[in-house]
Design an enzyme around this catalytic site. Structure first.
Site, PDB file in Angstrom:
ATOM      1  N   ASP A   7      74.611  37.602  10.586  1.00  0.00           N
ATOM      2  CA  ASP A   7      74.464  38.947  11.106  1.00  0.00           C
ATOM      3  C   ASP A   7      73.428  39.638  10.198  1.00  0.00           C
ATOM      4  O   ASP A   7      73.067  39.091   9.148  1.00  0.00           O
ATOM      5  CB  ASP A   7      75.846  39.628  10.988  1.00  0.00           C
ATOM      6  N   ASP A  45      72.699  43.783   9.991  1.00  0.00           N
ATOM      7  CA  ASP A  45      73.055  45.118   9.495  1.00  0.00           C
ATOM      8  C   ASP A  45      74.405  45.105   8.790  1.00  0.00           C
ATOM      9  O   ASP A  45      75.400  44.631   9.340  1.00  0.00           O
ATOM     10  CB  ASP A  45      73.104  46.110  10.670  1.00  0.00           C
TER      11      ASP A  45
HETATM   12  O1  LIG Z   1      74.651  42.910  14.595  1.00  0.00           O
HETATM   13  P1  LIG Z   1      74.199  43.745  13.421  1.00  0.00           P
HETATM   14  O2  LIG Z   1      73.031  43.083  12.689  1.00  0.00           O
HETATM   15  O3  LIG Z   1      75.298  44.142  12.506  1.00  0.00           O
HETATM   16  O4  LIG Z   1      73.562  45.079  14.046  1.00  0.00           O
HETATM   17  C1  LIG Z   1      74.408  46.113  14.497  1.00  0.00           C
HETATM   18  C2  LIG Z   1      73.767  47.434  14.276  1.00  0.00           C
HETATM   19  O5  LIG Z   1      72.669  47.583  15.137  1.00  0.00           O
HETATM   20  C3  LIG Z   1      74.704  48.606  14.364  1.00  0.00           C
HETATM   21  O6  LIG Z   1      75.916  48.398  13.736  1.00  0.00           O
HETATM   22 MG   LIG Z   2      76.606  43.852  10.985  1.00  0.00          MG
END
Ligand SMILES: O=P(O)(O)OC[C@@H](O)CO
Ligand SMILES: [Mg+2]
Length: 236
Positions: free
Chosen positions: A12, A14
């Site tokens: 992932d 963020d």
């Molecule tokens: O899937 P990720 O990389 O956490 O992105 C989610 C983010 O855009 C908001 O929480």
């Molecule tokens: Mg994330």
């Protein structure tokens, strides 16, 4: 302690590799307060990891803002502030060491972020070199069903040739929706949540860590860090 044997890793972005969740919080707190509402961690936990429009729908509904703002307007209102903050996004502790280690050992790894491509590009402004190490990068705009649906992780795995079995993939996530998506995909999952996230929302993963710095690749059958101490044998 051995936790599994994996061959491929999916990250992932963020809140896991990049310290961007706080940026969303600041901007959303400001917008919520304009309507006299509070942006709480309980609400944030429901939005984290979702595609932008899904997260916006959750916010409008949970704050009872129907009739006052649409999810689309909410996204448009927060965009300018986010665009200003994202290019300063910093890596979270342990992220660079782990990615460079996997690359050096030729362990296949990919990115699966709910962020759309334009945000991905802004957020990785300072880290182009590191993010070029991924075999492939899947962004939220490339899939229809966002997390907690398994699609983004299954799609990321399908891009390797030959595609690994889901059970051979290890997903790193910070959000409850992301952990649910990884488990729905039949993958193994390490969760590295923000310390403010309610612990009751952290029990779906196969391993829970407080930081990527404490990840031990050997527990998952991956090559050890070069400076790792040999694993201790249980005493006879
Ligand atoms: O899937 P990720 O990389 O956490 O992105 C989610 C983010 O855009 C908001 O929480
Ligand atoms: Mg994330």
């Amino acid at each position: 302690m051995q936790l599994g044997q994996v061959t491929h890793v999916i990250f992932d972005m963020d809140g896991l590799l990049l310290d961007t969740e706080g940026m969303y919080t600041v901007v959303q707190q400001k917008l919520a307060s304009k309507f006299g509402k509070e942006f709480t961690w309980a609400l944030k936990s429901k939005m984290m990891g979702l595609k932008a429009i899904e997260a916006a729908r959750v916010l409008v509904s949970e704050l009872d803002l129907e009739g006052q703002i649409t999810p689309e307007q909410f996204l448009s209102d927060r965009e300018e502030a986010l665009d200003e903050m994202f290019p300063d996004a910093q890596l979270l502790p342990g992220a660079e060491r782990l990615l460079r280690h996997l690359a050096a050992c030729e362990v296949p790894f990919a990115l699966a972020t709910s962020s759309h491509l334009r945000h991905f590009n802004l957020k990785t402004t300072l880290h182009g070199d590191l993010f070029s190490l991924f075999d492939h990068r899947v962004t939220g705009d490339q899939i229809s069903n966002g997390k907690p649906a398994p699609d983004i992780f299954l799609h990321a795995a399908s891009l390797w040739q030959p595609p690994p079995a889901p059970s051979s993939c290890l997903v790193f996530e910070d959000a409850p929706s992301g952990v649910a998506a990884a488990k729905a995909a039949g993958m193994r999952c390490v969760m590295v949540p923000d310390s403010r996230l309610d612990r009751a929302l952290c029990d779906g993963a196969d391993q829970l860590l407080t930081s990527l710095e404490s990840f031990d690749p050997e527990q998952w059958g991956l090559p050890p860090f070069p400076d790792a101490q040999p694993q201790q044998r249980p005493e006879a």
